[in-house]
Scaffold this motif. Structure first.
Motif, PDB file in Angstrom:
ATOM      1  N   ALA A  44     -36.228  11.024  61.983  1.00 27.26           N
ATOM      2  CA  ALA A  44     -37.540  10.110  61.766  1.00 27.26           C
ATOM      3  C   ALA A  44     -38.343  10.250  62.899  1.00 27.26           C
ATOM      4  CB  ALA A  44     -36.971   8.691  61.747  1.00 27.26           C
ATOM      5  N   ILE A  45     -39.674  10.658  62.630  1.00 28.28           N
ATOM      6  CA  ILE A  45     -40.696  10.614  63.478  1.00 28.28           C
ATOM      7  C   ILE A  45     -41.328   9.278  63.641  1.00 28.28           C
ATOM      8  CG2 ILE A  45     -42.739  11.995  64.467  1.00 28.28           C
ATOM      9  CD1 ILE A  45     -41.764  14.314  62.296  1.00 28.28           C
ATOM     10  N   ILE A  46     -41.339   8.993  64.847  1.00 27.61           N
ATOM     11  CA  ILE A  46     -41.785   7.162  64.808  1.00 27.61           C
ATOM     12  C   ILE A  46     -42.945   7.192  66.129  1.00 27.61           C
ATOM     13  CG2 ILE A  46     -41.261   5.150  65.525  1.00 27.61           C
ATOM     14  CD1 ILE A  46     -38.538   5.532  64.657  1.00 27.61           C
ATOM     15  N   ASP A  47     -44.219   6.913  65.824  1.00 23.86           N
ATOM     16  CA  ASP A  47     -45.249   6.565  66.657  1.00 23.86           C
ATOM     17  C   ASP A  47     -45.687   5.091  66.856  1.00 23.86           C
ATOM     18  OD1 ASP A  47     -46.826   6.418  64.449  1.00 23.86           O
ATOM     19  OD2 ASP A  47     -48.536   7.582  65.574  1.00 23.86           O
ATOM     20  N   GLU A  48     -46.774   4.715  67.471  1.00 21.28           N
ATOM     21  CA  GLU A  48     -47.138   3.541  67.239  1.00 21.28           C
ATOM     22  C   GLU A  48     -47.469   2.864  66.487  1.00 21.28           C
ATOM     23  OE1 GLU A  48     -47.334   2.910  71.816  1.00 21.28           O
ATOM     24  OE2 GLU A  48     -48.026   1.534  70.291  1.00 21.28           O
ATOM     25  N   GLU A  49     -48.086   3.788  65.459  1.00 14.91           N
ATOM     26  CA  GLU A  49     -48.750   3.289  64.295  1.00 14.91           C
ATOM     27  C   GLU A  49     -47.646   2.744  63.177  1.00 14.91           C
ATOM     28  OE1 GLU A  49     -51.729   5.591  62.613  1.00 14.91           O
ATOM     29  OE2 GLU A  49     -53.025   5.782  64.651  1.00 14.91           O
ATOM     30  N   ASN A  50     -46.622   3.678  63.283  1.00 22.96           N
ATOM     31  CA  ASN A  50     -45.629   3.113  62.193  1.00 22.96           C
ATOM     32  C   ASN A  50     -44.310   2.756  62.615  1.00 22.96           C
ATOM     33  OD1 ASN A  50     -44.202   5.407  63.200  1.00 22.96           O
ATOM     34  ND2 ASN A  50     -43.938   6.582  61.219  1.00 22.96           N
ATOM     35  N   ALA A  51     -44.302   2.310  64.141  1.00 25.23           N
ATOM     36  CA  ALA A  51     -43.173   1.767  64.699  1.00 25.23           C
ATOM     37  C   ALA A  51     -42.511   0.729  63.887  1.00 25.23           C
ATOM     38  CB  ALA A  51     -43.534   1.370  65.970  1.00 25.23           C
ATOM     39  N   ALA A  52     -43.023  -0.458  63.665  1.00 24.44           N
ATOM     40  CA  ALA A  52     -42.591  -1.504  62.828  1.00 24.44           C
ATOM     41  C   ALA A  52     -41.816  -1.215  61.492  1.00 24.44           C
ATOM     42  CB  ALA A  52     -43.538  -2.714  62.906  1.00 24.44           C
ATOM     43  N   PHE A  53     -42.677  -0.514  60.584  1.00 26.47           N
ATOM     44  CA  PHE A  53     -42.566   0.078  59.492  1.00 26.47           C
ATOM     45  C   PHE A  53     -41.177   0.638  59.502  1.00 26.47           C
ATOM     46  CE2 PHE A  53     -43.198   3.507  56.642  1.00 26.47           C
ATOM     47  CZ  PHE A  53     -43.229   2.645  55.320  1.00 26.47           C
ATOM     48  N   ALA A  54     -41.122   2.054  60.454  1.00 28.69           N
ATOM     49  CA  ALA A  54     -40.134   2.806  60.415  1.00 28.69           C
ATOM     50  C   ALA A  54     -38.860   2.090  60.819  1.00 28.69           C
ATOM     51  CB  ALA A  54     -40.325   3.886  61.400  1.00 28.69           C
ATOM     52  N   GLN A  55     -38.920   1.228  61.768  1.00 29.81           N
ATOM     53  CA  GLN A  55     -37.705   0.629  62.060  1.00 29.81           C
ATOM     54  C   GLN A  55     -36.871  -0.236  60.948  1.00 29.81           C
ATOM     55  OE1 GLN A  55     -37.590  -0.368  66.775  1.00 29.81           O
ATOM     56  NE2 GLN A  55     -39.496  -0.591  66.042  1.00 29.81           N
ATOM     57  N   ARG A  56     -37.943  -1.096  60.396  1.00 26.03           N
ATOM     58  CA  ARG A  56     -37.503  -1.814  59.299  1.00 26.03           C
ATOM     59  C   ARG A  56     -36.656  -1.008  58.084  1.00 26.03           C
ATOM     60  NH1 ARG A  56     -42.377  -4.130  58.840  1.00 26.03           N
ATOM     61  NH2 ARG A  56     -42.782  -2.797  56.881  1.00 26.03           N
ATOM     62  N   ASN A  57     -37.338   0.217  57.864  1.00 21.72           N
ATOM     63  CA  ASN A  57     -36.854   0.942  56.941  1.00 21.72           C
ATOM     64  C   ASN A  57     -35.538   1.742  57.409  1.00 21.72           C
ATOM     65  OD1 ASN A  57     -38.241   0.590  54.416  1.00 21.72           O
ATOM     66  ND2 ASN A  57     -39.923   1.598  55.642  1.00 21.72           N
ATOM     67  N   LEU A  58     -35.461   2.044  58.507  1.00 23.14           N
ATOM     68  CA  LEU A  58     -34.355   2.676  59.049  1.00 23.14           C
ATOM     69  C   LEU A  58     -33.116   1.759  59.334  1.00 23.14           C
ATOM     70  CD1 LEU A  58     -35.540   5.040  62.074  1.00 23.14           C
ATOM     71  CD2 LEU A  58     -34.593   5.573  59.921  1.00 23.14           C
ATOM     72  N   GLU A  59     -33.390   0.316  59.450  1.00 25.23           N
ATOM     73  CA  GLU A  59     -32.334  -0.720  59.356  1.00 25.23           C
ATOM     74  C   GLU A  59     -31.791  -0.737  57.833  1.00 25.23           C
ATOM     75  OE1 GLU A  59     -33.534  -4.611  60.599  1.00 25.23           O
ATOM     76  OE2 GLU A  59     -34.375  -3.574  62.567  1.00 25.23           O
ATOM     77  N   LYS A  60     -32.621  -0.608  56.653  1.00 27.36           N
ATOM     78  CA  LYS A  60     -32.233  -0.840  55.381  1.00 27.36           C
ATOM     79  C   LYS A  60     -31.355   0.594  55.192  1.00 27.36           C
ATOM     80  CE  LYS A  60     -36.104  -2.648  53.382  1.00 27.36           C
ATOM     81  NZ  LYS A  60     -37.329  -2.263  52.704  1.00 27.36           N
ATOM     82  N   ILE A  61     -31.822   1.776  55.750  1.00 33.16           N
ATOM     83  CA  ILE A  61     -31.098   3.027  55.394  1.00 33.16           C
ATOM     84  C   ILE A  61     -29.727   2.972  56.051  1.00 33.16           C
ATOM     85  CG2 ILE A  61     -31.211   5.459  56.080  1.00 33.16           C
ATOM     86  CD1 ILE A  61     -34.184   5.344  55.656  1.00 33.16           C
ATOM     87  N   ARG A  62     -29.696   2.523  57.394  1.00 34.55           N
ATOM     88  CA  ARG A  62     -28.458   2.593  58.075  1.00 34.55           C
ATOM     89  C   ARG A  62     -27.468   1.476  57.125  1.00 34.55           C
ATOM     90  NH1 ARG A  62     -26.867   4.367  62.871  1.00 34.55           N
ATOM     91  NH2 ARG A  62     -28.965   4.153  64.119  1.00 34.55           N
ATOM     92  N   LYS A  63     -27.995   0.367  56.631  1.00 39.38           N
ATOM     93  CA  LYS A  63     -27.058  -0.746  55.957  1.00 39.38           C
ATOM     94  C   LYS A  63     -26.615  -0.089  54.701  1.00 39.38           C
ATOM     95  CE  LYS A  63     -27.766  -5.494  54.282  1.00 39.38           C
ATOM     96  NZ  LYS A  63     -28.099  -5.483  53.160  1.00 39.38           N
ATOM     97  N   ASN A  64     -27.526   0.327  54.037  1.00 39.77           N
ATOM     98  CA  ASN A  64     -27.037   0.767  52.422  1.00 39.77           C
ATOM     99  C   ASN A  64     -26.266   2.211  52.405  1.00 39.77           C
ATOM    100  OD1 ASN A  64     -28.108  -1.605  51.466  1.00 39.77           O
ATOM    101  ND2 ASN A  64     -30.169  -0.422  51.075  1.00 39.77           N
ATOM    102  N   TYR A  65     -26.630   3.081  53.503  1.00 43.17           N
ATOM    103  CA  TYR A  65     -25.995   4.568  53.271  1.00 43.17           C
ATOM    104  C   TYR A  65     -25.353   4.981  54.496  1.00 43.17           C
ATOM    105  CZ  TYR A  65     -29.364   4.456  49.410  1.00 43.17           C
ATOM    106  OH  TYR A  65     -29.997   4.125  48.344  1.00 43.17           O
ATOM    107  N   ASN A  66     -25.695   4.261  55.885  1.00 45.43           N
ATOM    108  CA  ASN A  66     -25.043   4.623  56.877  1.00 45.43           C
ATOM    109  C   ASN A  66     -25.015   6.401  57.328  1.00 45.43           C
ATOM    110  OD1 ASN A  66     -23.812   3.908  59.409  1.00 45.43           O
ATOM    111  ND2 ASN A  66     -21.697   4.029  58.838  1.00 45.43           N
ATOM    112  N   PRO A  67     -26.098   6.864  57.123  1.00 52.07           N
ATOM    113  CA  PRO A  67     -26.353   8.184  57.741  1.00 52.07           C
ATOM    114  C   PRO A  67     -26.558   8.395  59.352  1.00 52.07           C
ATOM    115  CG  PRO A  67     -28.283   7.555  56.975  1.00 52.07           C
ATOM    116  CD  PRO A  67     -27.596   6.469  56.964  1.00 52.07           C
TER     117      PRO A  67
END
Ligand code: AGP
Length: 354
Positions: free
Chosen positions: A268-291
């Motif tokens: 995942a490429i994360i910068d200031e602009e998408n940080a909150a959004f990216a972290q939220r989605n990565l949490e979901k991804i980890r919870k549902n698929y655990n890659p």
């Protein structure tokens, strides 16, 4: 720590800071003026290219819109030639990007636009090959001057093209009477920033060792970073023969995410602009698929990945180059780990002709 060089591709990646330094000397005067020729009036821009050069177009296009406030589209050369209609005005500028200046699809695209409107459309090329066919066909030209690029996988030439695209934006702004000194200073600091990323190679090596254990690889990024993600995927395809997919972060959550499981890895490429959004989605991804998750982030305190590679900067333009360089290095290191020779990928040629 001194970075150790193992292939031509890696040598060319390591050259990126000096390529940018050279472009600064060539095109930015000590007074901070941009030394390139552009039409005085530009109503809209269309950037056309193939492969990595297309990714330059896709990285530059949202930057032109955001900073120069001009409508800007980007198109694959091979698709552009299939289009039945091209809408141009007397102030439209068509920019063609090509390392070699000889790619057939892009040459055909130039010919296609030149056949519109009695050949009055303004054309420009960004190319690494002075006196190439493209160079001679276009009205305006910028030499991207990265030096000869031998590796089939384009690296330093792409960074040089992106830098030249930013020069175009700066020139448009200065022609409009805007103060560009802040952006020029950011560009002047770019070589040292890239140098630091190259020298800090341990995390990159660790990431490459981890990613090379997976065959289901997804790279995620928003806006300008989506084409950066696509470029990372292209580098891994060309050098490691892996089917790596790139997605816009938000779009990934609309079904594509279902490809993930414990045998997948997400970069995942994360910068200031998408940080909150990216972290939220990565949490979901980890919870549902655990890659496994690798983050390449310009924000210092992001810890959303199993591996977090920091390319710290608050400037988007710098983070684009930094994330690109990081992905190039990961791909090149992965090729070594997987015992592939990144300098001569099977079945590929440096210039794609008909
Ligand atoms: C990039 O690594 C590739 N080898 C390829 O996609 C290349 O960028 C594309 O063929 C376009 O080439 P050009 O820039 O010389 O026009």
């Amino acid at each position: 720590m001194e970075a150790k060089q193992t292939s031509i591709m890696q040598k060319e990646i390591f050259e990126e800071p000096s390529v940018i330094k050279n472009l600064i000397e060539r095109y930015i005067t000590p007074e901070g003026e941009i030394n390139i020729a552009l039409p005085e009036k530009i109503s809209n821009i269309v950037i056309v290219a193939s492969g990595s050069s297309y990714n330059c177009a896709a990285i530059a296009s949202p930057l032109v819109i955001e900073y120069a406030n001009i409508p800007c589209d980007c198109e694959y050369s091979s698709e552009f030639v299939l289009q039945k209609k091209h809408f141009v005005t007397s102030d439209s500028l068509y920019i063609f990007v090509s390392q070699s200046g000889e790619t057939s699809d892009t040459l055909n695209a130039i010919k296609a636009i030149k056949s519109v409107d009695d050949g009055h459309v303004k054309t420009m090329c960004i190319t690494n090959a002075k006196d190439s066919t493209m160079w001679n066909l276009c009205d305006y030209k910028i030499l991207s001057d990265a030096g000869e690029e031998k590796s089939i996988a384009s690296t330093k030439a792409l960074s040089a093209q992106i830098f030249c695209s930013i020069l175009i934006i700066l020139k448009i702004l200065s022609q409009n009477g805007e103060d560009i000194s802040g952006m020029v200073n950011t560009m002047r600091r770019l070589p040292a920033y890239l140098e630091r990323i190259i020298m800090d190679g341990d995390k990159i090596k660790k990431a490459a060792q981890t990613v090379s254990q997976y065959e289901n690889i997804s790279i995620l990024g928003n806006k300008n970073y989506y084409p950066v993600a696509k470029e990372g995927a292209l580098k891994m395809k060309e050098t490691c023969y892996l089917n790596v997919m790139a997605y816009p972060f938000g779009e990934f959550m609309h079904g594509h995410v279902a490809v993930l499981n414990q045998t997948s890895i997400v970069i995942a490429i994360i910068d200031e602009e998408n940080a909150a959004f990216a972290q939220r989605n990565l949490e979901k991804i980890r919870k549902n698929y655990n890659p496994k998750i690798v983050c390449i982030t310009s924000v210092q305190d992001i810890k959303a990945g199993d591996i977090n590679i920091y390319i710290k900067t608050k400037r988007k333009t710098k983070a684009i180059f930094g994330s690109l360089l990081t992905l190039q290095l990961i791909a090149c290191t992965m090729a070594g780990i997987l015992d592939k020779n990144p300098d001569s990928p099977k079945g590929l040629t440096k210039v794609v002709k008909d």
